[in-house]
Design a protein around this motif. Structure first.
Motif, mmCIF file in Angstrom:
data_model
loop_
_atom_site.group_PDB
_atom_site.id
_atom_site.type_symbol
_atom_site.label_atom_id
_atom_site.label_comp_id
_atom_site.label_asym_id
_atom_site.label_seq_id
_atom_site.Cartn_x
_atom_site.Cartn_y
_atom_site.Cartn_z
ATOM 1 N N GLY A 15 -29.240 -24.704 -7.066
ATOM 2 C CA GLY A 15 -28.222 -23.292 -6.796
ATOM 3 C C GLY A 15 -28.815 -22.238 -6.517
ATOM 4 O O GLY A 15 -28.194 -21.320 -5.319
ATOM 5 N N THR A 33 -30.159 -21.264 -3.063
ATOM 6 C CA THR A 33 -29.410 -21.304 -2.162
ATOM 7 C C THR A 33 -28.466 -20.041 -1.733
ATOM 8 O O THR A 33 -28.723 -19.778 -0.971
ATOM 9 C CB THR A 33 -28.881 -23.015 -2.048
ATOM 10 N N ILE A 34 -27.840 -19.555 -2.877
ATOM 11 C CA ILE A 34 -27.964 -18.832 -3.301
ATOM 12 C C ILE A 34 -27.715 -17.366 -2.953
ATOM 13 O O ILE A 34 -28.090 -16.428 -2.020
ATOM 14 C CB ILE A 34 -26.992 -17.876 -4.195
ATOM 15 N N LEU A 55 -24.618 -26.846 -9.689
ATOM 16 C CA LEU A 55 -25.473 -27.105 -9.431
ATOM 17 C C LEU A 55 -25.777 -26.869 -10.913
ATOM 18 O O LEU A 55 -26.482 -26.745 -11.955
ATOM 19 C CB LEU A 55 -26.003 -26.525 -8.328
ATOM 20 N N TRP A 96 -20.699 -24.796 -4.397
ATOM 21 C CA TRP A 96 -21.177 -25.961 -4.977
ATOM 22 C C TRP A 96 -22.372 -25.492 -5.530
ATOM 23 O O TRP A 96 -23.141 -25.941 -6.435
ATOM 24 C CB TRP A 96 -21.720 -26.559 -3.558
ATOM 25 N N CYS A 97 -22.816 -24.739 -5.639
ATOM 26 C CA CYS A 97 -24.613 -23.402 -5.812
ATOM 27 C C CYS A 97 -23.890 -23.594 -7.153
ATOM 28 O O CYS A 97 -25.076 -23.602 -8.211
ATOM 29 C CB CYS A 97 -24.484 -22.386 -5.300
ATOM 30 N N LEU A 113 -20.324 -21.841 -2.147
ATOM 31 C CA LEU A 113 -21.104 -20.780 -3.104
ATOM 32 C C LEU A 113 -20.755 -21.106 -4.681
ATOM 33 O O LEU A 113 -21.011 -21.909 -5.467
ATOM 34 C CB LEU A 113 -20.470 -19.136 -3.632
#
Length: 195
Positions: free
Chosen positions: A177, A180-181, A101, A97-98, A95
């Motif tokens: 980002g 992916t979340i 981004l 890393w997202c 999370l």
């Protein structure tokens, strides 16, 4: 120290995004005349300026762009706070890393909005000032589909529609980002229970 890798990703995204935008600005002709085909007819480089938000939407007033830029600044600050909170509480690294981004992409587009009106002289003529009124440089063009919607659709049936998004690398970072979340949201919610 634990925050460094996440903010390093943010910085790398901003640097690459800005480098590509400046390369496009100084080396391509705007519009169809300067278009470069990369893969068939559907993936091209196409230099345009986006004066508003996503998909060219804009606020109606003279100060709409200024309010949008200030909102972006606040949103980036809130996301940076969220990122530091996630790392401090040892929450999901995926999370974090997202969020990194998304921050990188947001800052990349914010640089355009704040500075490019002055530095690259690309603010719309009606702007009250070139500062905070810069237009975002977009260049990745996907010619996905163009045609008429089925007639059975209420209100929009039979209308001609084109799915021709043009965006930049900052938008790609934000999209990855957020996507992916959305895909992994259940695992992020359950992370504390599993840990």
């Amino acid at each position: 120290m634990r925050y460094r890798k996440f903010f390093l990703l943010t910085l790398i995204i901003v640097i690459i995004d800005q480098a590509v935008k400046l390369l496009v600005h100084f080396n391509m002709t705007m519009g169809p005349a300067g278009e470069i085909t990369l893969l068939g007819d559907w993936f091209k480089l196409h230099y345009i300026l986006n004066k508003g938000m996503a998909f060219g939407m804009s606020f109606g007033s003279d100060y709409g762009k200024l309010f949008l830029t200030l909102f972006r600044l606040l949103a980036i600050g809130a996301l940076a706070y969220l990122l530091t909170f996630l790392v401090k509480k040892n929450y999901s690294q995926a999370l974090a890393w997202c969020i990194a981004l998304i921050i990188g992409g947001a800052v990349g587009n914010l640089v355009d909005s704040i500075f490019y009106g002055q530095w690259l002289d690309n603010a719309p003529y009606s702007s009250v000032t070139p500062w905070f009124h810069g237009q975002v440089i977009d260049m990745i063009y996907l010619d996905l589909w163009e045609g008429n919607l089925p007639h059975w659709l209420p209100l929009i049936g039979g209308d001609k529609v084109a799915l021709l998004p043009i965006f930049n690398l900052a938008d790609v970072a934000i999209f990855i980002g957020v996507l992916t979340i959305l895909i992994r949201q259940k695992s992020f919610i359950n992370y504390q229970k599993v840990k």
